[in-house]
Design a protein around this motif. Structure first.
Motif, mmCIF file in Angstrom:
data_model
loop_
_atom_site.group_PDB
_atom_site.id
_atom_site.type_symbol
_atom_site.label_atom_id
_atom_site.label_comp_id
_atom_site.label_asym_id
_atom_site.label_seq_id
_atom_site.Cartn_x
_atom_site.Cartn_y
_atom_site.Cartn_z
ATOM 1 N N LEU A 24 40.738 40.245 39.576
ATOM 2 C CA LEU A 24 41.949 40.749 38.914
ATOM 3 C C LEU A 24 42.465 39.721 37.912
ATOM 4 C CD1 LEU A 24 44.165 42.844 38.524
ATOM 5 C CD2 LEU A 24 45.289 41.934 40.586
ATOM 6 N N THR A 25 42.353 38.447 38.246
ATOM 7 C CA THR A 25 42.763 37.388 37.317
ATOM 8 C C THR A 25 41.975 37.490 36.017
ATOM 9 O OG1 THR A 25 43.348 35.898 39.136
ATOM 10 C CG2 THR A 25 42.926 34.881 36.990
ATOM 11 N N HIS A 26 40.657 37.579 36.130
ATOM 12 C CA HIS A 26 39.818 37.681 34.929
ATOM 13 C C HIS A 26 40.120 38.950 34.146
ATOM 14 C CE1 HIS A 26 37.194 34.188 35.075
ATOM 15 N NE2 HIS A 26 37.237 34.295 36.391
ATOM 16 N N ALA A 27 40.328 40.055 34.855
ATOM 17 C CA ALA A 27 40.654 41.305 34.181
ATOM 18 C C ALA A 27 41.965 41.176 33.406
ATOM 19 C CB ALA A 27 40.737 42.443 35.195
ATOM 20 N N ALA A 28 42.951 40.520 33.994
ATOM 21 C CA ALA A 28 44.240 40.334 33.319
ATOM 22 C C ALA A 28 44.125 39.390 32.127
ATOM 23 C CB ALA A 28 45.279 39.810 34.314
ATOM 24 N N ARG A 29 43.200 38.455 32.197
ATOM 25 C CA ARG A 29 42.969 37.533 31.073
ATOM 26 C C ARG A 29 42.138 38.174 29.969
ATOM 27 N NH1 ARG A 29 40.961 32.036 34.142
ATOM 28 N NH2 ARG A 29 42.953 31.405 35.058
ATOM 29 N N GLY A 30 41.591 39.363 30.212
ATOM 30 C CA GLY A 30 40.781 40.057 29.215
ATOM 31 C C GLY A 30 39.286 39.851 29.371
ATOM 32 N N ASN A 31 38.858 39.126 30.392
ATOM 33 C CA ASN A 31 37.434 38.933 30.656
ATOM 34 C C ASN A 31 36.971 40.110 31.517
ATOM 35 O OD1 ASN A 31 34.868 38.211 31.474
ATOM 36 N ND2 ASN A 31 35.468 36.283 32.417
ATOM 37 N N THR A 32 36.713 41.233 30.863
ATOM 38 C CA THR A 32 36.423 42.455 31.608
ATOM 39 C C THR A 32 35.078 42.399 32.333
ATOM 40 O OG1 THR A 32 35.574 43.497 29.601
ATOM 41 C CG2 THR A 32 37.889 43.881 30.143
ATOM 42 N N ALA A 33 34.063 41.814 31.715
ATOM 43 C CA ALA A 33 32.748 41.750 32.376
ATOM 44 C C ALA A 33 32.816 40.866 33.618
ATOM 45 C CB ALA A 33 31.692 41.234 31.404
ATOM 46 N N GLY A 34 33.406 39.689 33.490
ATOM 47 C CA GLY A 34 33.545 38.791 34.633
ATOM 48 C C GLY A 34 34.460 39.370 35.687
ATOM 49 N N GLY A 35 35.536 40.018 35.262
ATOM 50 C CA GLY A 35 36.455 40.640 36.206
ATOM 51 C C GLY A 35 35.775 41.727 37.015
ATOM 52 N N ALA A 36 35.033 42.603 36.333
ATOM 53 C CA ALA A 36 34.335 43.686 37.031
ATOM 54 C C ALA A 36 33.310 43.126 38.009
ATOM 55 C CB ALA A 36 33.659 44.615 36.021
ATOM 56 N N ARG A 37 32.571 42.120 37.584
ATOM 57 C CA ARG A 37 31.557 41.514 38.465
ATOM 58 C C ARG A 37 32.190 40.960 39.739
ATOM 59 N NH1 ARG A 37 28.939 39.701 34.274
ATOM 60 N NH2 ARG A 37 30.117 37.773 34.113
ATOM 61 N N LEU A 38 33.299 40.237 39.592
ATOM 62 C CA LEU A 38 33.961 39.649 40.756
ATOM 63 C C LEU A 38 34.619 40.702 41.635
ATOM 64 C CD1 LEU A 38 35.255 36.442 39.065
ATOM 65 C CD2 LEU A 38 33.932 36.505 41.179
ATOM 66 N N LEU A 39 35.182 41.729 41.042
ATOM 67 C CA LEU A 39 35.763 42.813 41.833
ATOM 68 C C LEU A 39 34.692 43.481 42.700
ATOM 69 C CD1 LEU A 39 38.111 44.338 39.124
ATOM 70 C CD2 LEU A 39 38.859 43.360 41.312
ATOM 71 N N LEU A 40 33.531 43.743 42.109
ATOM 72 C CA LEU A 40 32.453 44.382 42.861
ATOM 73 C C LEU A 40 31.878 43.445 43.920
ATOM 74 C CD1 LEU A 40 30.714 46.303 39.947
ATOM 75 C CD2 LEU A 40 32.266 47.223 41.704
ATOM 76 N N ARG A 41 31.739 42.163 43.585
ATOM 77 C CA ARG A 41 31.244 41.187 44.557
ATOM 78 C C ARG A 41 32.218 41.069 45.732
ATOM 79 N NH1 ARG A 41 30.447 35.775 41.908
ATOM 80 N NH2 ARG A 41 28.899 36.975 40.777
ATOM 81 N N GLY A 42 33.521 40.999 45.429
ATOM 82 C CA GLY A 42 34.528 40.917 46.487
ATOM 83 C C GLY A 42 34.525 42.156 47.369
ATOM 84 N N ALA A 43 34.410 43.345 46.744
ATOM 85 C CA ALA A 43 34.361 44.589 47.511
ATOM 86 C C ALA A 43 33.158 44.584 48.446
ATOM 87 C CB ALA A 43 34.307 45.790 46.571
ATOM 88 N N GLY A 44 32.019 44.119 47.963
ATOM 89 C CA GLY A 44 30.836 44.023 48.805
ATOM 90 C C GLY A 44 31.024 43.038 49.940
ATOM 91 N N GLY A 45 31.757 41.961 49.684
ATOM 92 C CA GLY A 45 31.971 40.937 50.691
ATOM 93 C C GLY A 45 32.864 41.370 51.839
ATOM 94 N N ILE A 46 33.810 42.255 51.561
ATOM 95 C CA ILE A 46 34.737 42.680 52.620
ATOM 96 C C ILE A 46 34.322 43.982 53.284
ATOM 97 C CG2 ILE A 46 36.662 41.487 51.505
ATOM 98 C CD1 ILE A 46 37.778 44.286 50.754
ATOM 99 N N ALA A 47 33.398 44.718 52.694
ATOM 100 C CA ALA A 47 33.069 46.077 53.142
ATOM 101 C C ALA A 47 32.616 46.152 54.597
ATOM 102 C CB ALA A 47 32.009 46.686 52.227
ATOM 103 N N ALA A 48 31.997 45.104 55.116
ATOM 104 C CA ALA A 48 31.466 45.137 56.476
ATOM 105 C C ALA A 48 32.527 44.933 57.558
ATOM 106 C CB ALA A 48 30.389 44.064 56.628
#
Length: 157
Positions: A93-117
């Motif tokens: 969310l930090t990266h997304a708010a800073r305008g780094n959309t590619a990095g923000g999306a990557r981290l959001l998806l990585r985080g979602a994968g990390g908590i899903a279990a």
């Protein structure tokens, strides 16, 4: 010759003492920044979630990530991936708010994968957070407002 000045803490470890804005970006020395989260604070899981939610609601996901980082470093081994995943969501969310959309999306998806279990530990709405992260990652095309996009960490509000 350029001076290589590094800020150090009382124990000699490198610590950037520059003030930071609400999204964690360094500001010039002497500028007024947002108060930083103290490092190494041991909180209960509920306190960590409550403090991180407060910071997310204030539009400070970088600072919420620091709370999650403390939880992942001080918590039980069995929960480290959960707290690391939550920290990645906040950094995304930090990266997304800073305008780094590619990095923000990557981290959001990585985080979602990390908590899903995890099956909703400590009242954390894992299903809601993974859905939020995937939805936000899928629509990023420019800077977002961190407070407006802040997720609810628990289903209790």
């Amino acid at each position: 010759m350029k001076e290589n000045r590094r800020d150090r803490d009382g124990e000699g470890r490198a610590r950037n003492a520059r003030p930071r804005d609400g999204l964690g970006r360094p500001l010039p020395y002497g500028a007024e920044g947002v108060e930083r989260q103290p490092e190494g604070v041991v909180r209960t899981p509920e306190e960590s979630v409550r403090e991180a939610q407060r910071l997310l609601d204030e539009g400070k996901p970088f600072h919420a990530h620091e709370v999650f980082e403390d939880a992942w470093k001080s918590g039980p081994e069995a929960e480290r991936a959960l707290w690391r995943g939550l920290a990645q969501l906040a950094v995304g969310l930090t990266h997304a708010a800073r305008g780094n959309t590619a990095g923000g999306a990557r981290l959001l998806l990585r985080g979602a994968g990390g908590i899903a279990a995890y099956p909703a530990p400590h009242g954390i709405d894992v299903d809601g957070l993974t859905a939020w992260a995937r939805e936000l990652a899928g629509r990023l095309d420019g800077p977002v407002d961190a407070a407006d996009e802040a997720p609810r960490l628990t289903s209790r509000g």
